[in-house]
Write a protein that holds these residues in place. Structure first.
Motif, PDB file in Angstrom:
ATOM      1  N   THR A  67     -29.581 -18.479 -69.462  1.00 25.61           N
ATOM      2  CA  THR A  67     -29.812 -17.744 -70.708  1.00 25.61           C
ATOM      3  C   THR A  67     -29.523 -18.616 -71.921  1.00 25.61           C
ATOM      4  O   THR A  67     -28.778 -19.601 -71.836  1.00 25.61           O
ATOM      5  N   VAL A  68     -30.084 -18.211 -73.047  1.00 25.12           N
ATOM      6  CA  VAL A  68     -29.836 -18.892 -74.314  1.00 25.12           C
ATOM      7  C   VAL A  68     -28.341 -18.873 -74.626  1.00 25.12           C
ATOM      8  O   VAL A  68     -27.771 -19.868 -75.085  1.00 25.12           O
ATOM      9  N   GLU A  69     -27.700 -17.744 -74.343  1.00 27.80           N
ATOM     10  CA  GLU A  69     -26.267 -17.614 -74.624  1.00 27.80           C
ATOM     11  C   GLU A  69     -25.449 -18.620 -73.827  1.00 27.80           C
ATOM     12  O   GLU A  69     -24.507 -19.220 -74.343  1.00 27.80           O
ATOM     13  N   GLU A  70     -25.822 -18.812 -72.567  1.00 28.90           N
ATOM     14  CA  GLU A  70     -25.108 -19.787 -71.735  1.00 28.90           C
ATOM     15  C   GLU A  70     -25.319 -21.209 -72.260  1.00 28.90           C
ATOM     16  O   GLU A  70     -24.380 -22.006 -72.287  1.00 28.90           O
ATOM     17  N   VAL A  71     -26.541 -21.518 -72.660  1.00 23.97           N
ATOM     18  CA  VAL A  71     -26.822 -22.846 -73.218  1.00 23.97           C
ATOM     19  C   VAL A  71     -26.002 -23.031 -74.491  1.00 23.97           C
ATOM     20  O   VAL A  71     -25.390 -24.088 -74.699  1.00 23.97           O
ATOM     21  N   ALA A  72     -25.967 -22.005 -75.346  1.00 22.86           N
ATOM     22  CA  ALA A  72     -25.205 -22.083 -76.595  1.00 22.86           C
ATOM     23  C   ALA A  72     -23.724 -22.340 -76.320  1.00 22.86           C
ATOM     24  O   ALA A  72     -23.092 -23.178 -76.971  1.00 22.86           O
ATOM     25  N   GLU A  73     -23.194 -21.635 -75.338  1.00 17.56           N
ATOM     26  CA  GLU A  73     -21.775 -21.807 -75.006  1.00 17.56           C
ATOM     27  C   GLU A  73     -21.498 -23.216 -74.489  1.00 17.56           C
ATOM     28  O   GLU A  73     -20.555 -23.871 -74.928  1.00 17.56           O
ATOM     29  N   ARG A  74     -22.334 -23.680 -73.571  1.00 15.06           N
ATOM     30  CA  ARG A  74     -22.127 -25.020 -72.998  1.00 15.06           C
ATOM     31  C   ARG A  74     -22.297 -26.125 -74.044  1.00 15.06           C
ATOM     32  O   ARG A  74     -21.605 -27.136 -73.991  1.00 15.06           O
ATOM     33  N   ALA A  75     -23.233 -25.928 -74.968  1.00 12.94           N
ATOM     34  CA  ALA A  75     -23.510 -26.957 -75.979  1.00 12.94           C
ATOM     35  C   ALA A  75     -22.610 -26.830 -77.200  1.00 12.94           C
ATOM     36  O   ALA A  75     -22.644 -27.691 -78.070  1.00 12.94           O
TER      37      ALA A  75
ATOM     38  N   ALA B   3     -43.361 -29.119 -74.369  1.00  5.27           N
ATOM     39  CA  ALA B   3     -43.504 -28.908 -72.924  1.00  5.27           C
ATOM     40  C   ALA B   3     -42.349 -29.514 -72.135  1.00  5.27           C
ATOM     41  O   ALA B   3     -42.521 -29.979 -71.009  1.00  5.27           O
ATOM     42  N   LEU B   4     -41.143 -29.495 -72.718  1.00  8.38           N
ATOM     43  CA  LEU B   4     -39.974 -30.050 -72.039  1.00  8.38           C
ATOM     44  C   LEU B   4     -39.108 -28.963 -71.410  1.00  8.38           C
ATOM     45  O   LEU B   4     -38.225 -29.260 -70.606  1.00  8.38           O
ATOM     46  N   VAL B   5     -39.355 -27.702 -71.807  1.00  9.32           N
ATOM     47  CA  VAL B   5     -38.665 -26.565 -71.184  1.00  9.32           C
ATOM     48  C   VAL B   5     -39.679 -25.453 -70.964  1.00  9.32           C
ATOM     49  O   VAL B   5     -40.734 -25.417 -71.598  1.00  9.32           O
ATOM     50  N   ARG B   6     -39.315 -24.553 -70.061  1.00 11.42           N
ATOM     51  CA  ARG B   6     -40.121 -23.368 -69.798  1.00 11.42           C
ATOM     52  C   ARG B   6     -39.206 -22.155 -69.830  1.00 11.42           C
ATOM     53  O   ARG B   6     -38.019 -22.252 -69.524  1.00 11.42           O
ATOM     54  N   PHE B   7     -39.767 -21.033 -70.219  1.00 10.35           N
ATOM     55  CA  PHE B   7     -39.021 -19.776 -70.187  1.00 10.35           C
ATOM     56  C   PHE B   7     -39.561 -18.921 -69.063  1.00 10.35           C
ATOM     57  O   PHE B   7     -40.749 -18.946 -68.766  1.00 10.35           O
ATOM     58  N   GLU B   8     -38.671 -18.168 -68.439  1.00  7.90           N
ATOM     59  CA  GLU B   8     -39.068 -17.232 -67.399  1.00  7.90           C
ATOM     60  C   GLU B   8     -38.128 -16.030 -67.446  1.00  7.90           C
ATOM     61  O   GLU B   8     -37.013 -16.128 -67.943  1.00  7.90           O
ATOM     62  N   GLU B   9     -38.626 -14.927 -66.950  1.00 12.42           N
ATOM     63  CA  GLU B   9     -37.823 -13.703 -66.916  1.00 12.42           C
ATOM     64  C   GLU B   9     -37.002 -13.669 -65.628  1.00 12.42           C
ATOM     65  O   GLU B   9     -37.539 -13.889 -64.549  1.00 12.42           O
ATOM     66  N   VAL B  10     -35.723 -13.399 -65.763  1.00 19.14           N
ATOM     67  CA  VAL B  10     -34.836 -13.197 -64.626  1.00 19.14           C
ATOM     68  C   VAL B  10     -34.086 -11.900 -64.887  1.00 19.14           C
ATOM     69  O   VAL B  10     -33.378 -11.787 -65.899  1.00 19.14           O
TER      70      VAL B  10
ATOM     71  N   GLY C 116     -35.226  -9.240 -66.048  1.00 21.88           N
ATOM     72  CA  GLY C 116     -35.662  -8.696 -67.324  1.00 21.88           C
ATOM     73  C   GLY C 116     -35.142  -9.424 -68.547  1.00 21.88           C
ATOM     74  O   GLY C 116     -35.352  -8.985 -69.671  1.00 21.88           O
ATOM     75  N   GLU C 117     -34.482 -10.544 -68.345  1.00 22.24           N
ATOM     76  CA  GLU C 117     -33.905 -11.293 -69.467  1.00 22.24           C
ATOM     77  C   GLU C 117     -34.515 -12.697 -69.501  1.00 22.24           C
ATOM     78  O   GLU C 117     -34.684 -13.327 -68.457  1.00 22.24           O
ATOM     79  N   PRO C 118     -34.846 -13.206 -70.691  1.00 15.16           N
ATOM     80  CA  PRO C 118     -35.432 -14.553 -70.761  1.00 15.16           C
ATOM     81  C   PRO C 118     -34.399 -15.628 -70.397  1.00 15.16           C
ATOM     82  O   PRO C 118     -33.258 -15.578 -70.836  1.00 15.16           O
ATOM     83  N   HIS C 119     -34.847 -16.549 -69.575  1.00 17.36           N
ATOM     84  CA  HIS C 119     -34.037 -17.691 -69.172  1.00 17.36           C
ATOM     85  C   HIS C 119     -34.839 -18.956 -69.411  1.00 17.36           C
ATOM     86  O   HIS C 119     -36.067 -18.944 -69.357  1.00 17.36           O
TER      87      HIS C 119
END
Length: 153
Positions: A31-39, A57-64, A66-69
């Motif tokens: 999740t964006v939140e996890e990336v924010a916390e780690r960074a 085209a260096l990242v992709r988003f997908e639903e996990v 029901g939440e964007p990852h």
């Protein structure tokens, strides 16, 4: 064992660089939140940087659930790393670095009397650190080998 220095992480790298570093190391959708916390970056900054990385085209988003990852596009990141190496180093520099890494890998083989990182016992923290170092070396060796092939083309 080396300890992680959060102050150095935030002082020596920009928010952009920290987000990218975290994303490149992801091995599963996050999740964006996890990336924010780690960074150690705000969610807004992460959203902005991930949007830029997605456009490249260096990242992709997908639903996990029901939440964007987000997950890295490993092949495009790898190609970009090769291009960066070729653009910033001449053939001799790449060959020299590659030889140093190959030597380091050979030392690990000799010291631990194994053929690969996967052959190391995984019950000790030291072995886990050595395995991580070895795997990073293998990835860098492949990267430098591909970059050197670009000079042949």
């Amino acid at each position: 064992m080396t300890t992680f220095d959060l102050r150095a992480w935030t002082e020596e790298m920009t928010a952009h660089e920290r987000v990218r570093a975290v994303v490149e190391l992801l091995d599963e959708p996050t999740t964006v939140e996890e990336v924010a916390e780690r960074a150690d970056v705000s969610c807004e900054e992460v959203d902005s940087e991930l949007g830029r990385l997605q456009n490249e085209a260096l990242v992709r988003f997908e639903e996990v659930d029901g939440e964007p990852h987000v997950r890295p596009d490993v092949s495009n990141l790898f190609r970009e790393d090769i291009e960066r190496l070729v653009d910033n180093h001449d053939r001799g520099e790449l060959e020299s670095e590659l030889q140093a890494m190959l030597g380091e890998r050979e030392e690990l083989r000799d010291v631990y009397d194994v053929d690969s990182a996967s052959d190391l016992p995984d019950d000790k923290q030291e072995m886990q650190n050595v395995a991580s170092t070895w795997e990073a070396l293998e990835a860098d060796i492949r990267l430098y080998q591909y970059a050197l092939r670009r000079y042949e083309d």
